[in-house]
Write an enzyme that holds these catalytic residues in place. Sequence first.
Site, PDB file in Angstrom:
ATOM      1  CD  GLU A 326      -3.051  -0.688   2.319  1.00 11.38           C
ATOM      2  OE1 GLU A 326      -4.218  -1.069   2.162  1.00 11.38           O
ATOM      3  OE2 GLU A 326      -2.672  -0.098   3.365  1.00 11.38           O
ATOM      4  CB  CYS A 327       0.756   4.372  -0.002  1.00  7.13           C
ATOM      5  SG  CYS A 327       1.077   6.111  -0.369  1.00  7.13           S
ATOM      6  N   GLY A 328       3.430   3.569   0.299  1.00  6.69           N
ATOM      7  CA  GLY A 328       4.864   3.404   0.491  1.00  6.69           C
ATOM      8  C   GLY A 328       5.315   1.985   0.236  1.00  6.69           C
ATOM      9  N   GLY A 426      -0.656  -0.608  -4.835  1.00  4.81           N
ATOM     10  CA  GLY A 426      -1.298   0.613  -5.293  1.00  4.81           C
ATOM     11  C   GLY A 426      -1.170   1.699  -4.245  1.00  4.81           C
TER      12      GLY A 426
END
Length: 439
Positions: A326-328, A426
């Site tokens: 997720e993200c990072g 994502g």
Amino acid sequence: MTPGLLIAAPRSGSGKTTVTLGLLRAFSRMGIRVQSFKSGPDYIDTAFQQAASRRPSFNLDSWAMSPSQMAAIVGGADADLMVAEGAMGLFDGAPAAGEAGNGASADLAALFGWPVILVMDVSGQSQSAAAIASGFRGLRPDLSMAGVILNHVASVRHERMIRAAMEETAIPIFGAIPRSASLRLPERHLGLVQAAEQADLDGVIDRMGDIVEAHVDLNIVRRAARSGARHYSGSDLSMPPPGQRIAVAQDQAFSFTYAHILSDWRNAGAEILPFSPLADEAPAAHADAVWLPGGYPELHAGRIAGAGRFLSGLRRHASDRPIHGECGGYMVLGQALIDADGQAHAMAGLLGLVTSFAERRLHLGYRRARLLAPMGGMRAGTVLNGHEFHYSTIVEQPDHPLAQVTDAEGQPISSTGSHRGRVTGGFFHLVAQSSKAAP
């Protein structure tokens, strides 16, 4: 149900976080079992709340969560008192409704029957504070305002003038915190500097508790708590675990995990296996799945690039078991991460993604996603609610898209994420499964 209240404010920066942390610590020192919550998608404040109350803190989000989902979280708390902290201003939320509202803190107060205590920064005003409080009290008839706590009070005379105006509108004042007593926590680009990075965090929170005890009537605050929650039927749509044994990255670079999701996984019988990429730890070899949360990998990109055991462990796992970022965490699964100085750092290379912080651009808002491929324990076609909050830009994203993503108003978003083999990722931060139609 346990009585509770909502600490809110007319706007961001009024001091509600400091007041909330002070209340949590003060009540805890009195031997009261106080359960904290945070309105909206916020990872950082909940970590401070957990430190203040020494109990896990949970997020509640009326845009991303259904009433039954939130009721399941609140109903599972074993406490004497519930204290929820609002986000931004009391009525601020998304431009369109989601599952149970538009994400405004006011939705939680209405849903659970929690009276509102409004924290007001009264610097630069006096009697006008009463007009603001009166307007907030009357905007939504399904809310109850218990009273206000004044913050940044300049003098005894200043407080006396505000009290006189508040008396005319019959709005109780529960406390008045002098300007000199205010405490501020350091901030960075995604909000407060994380709790785990704060020097003498316990001492700082103790001083917040001291300030609140000295300037706020704790007995009146506790007596103001109420519960008028309705009962909600139907499934709470808890999150299925991505495996029986889940290796979850947890350190200063990977800290953005929601307590309710980990709780859902444990309640489903899954085992959480934490590991630290910054300590160059590989995910457990017997894990069924690896989950890389968001956080601040951009601040530690050099250490991550040099963490050979971590990276090789990820690559071994990806050969036959799922990994999600997720993200990072998504950035770390990619080919490279370019830091704010323009230096490129090689990442895991399990996806073709290249991201950059050299030219920062804010991506922020609620998101609804329909999976185009399996992700963790969820099948393609599953609809998820979440949010996006980062400053990185995509340089390359050559793999197949993971999801169709829209914003709170249903408009398509280009941040689709991507997948390759068993690896998915994502910029989408997962909050809950959606009961709405697919986008």
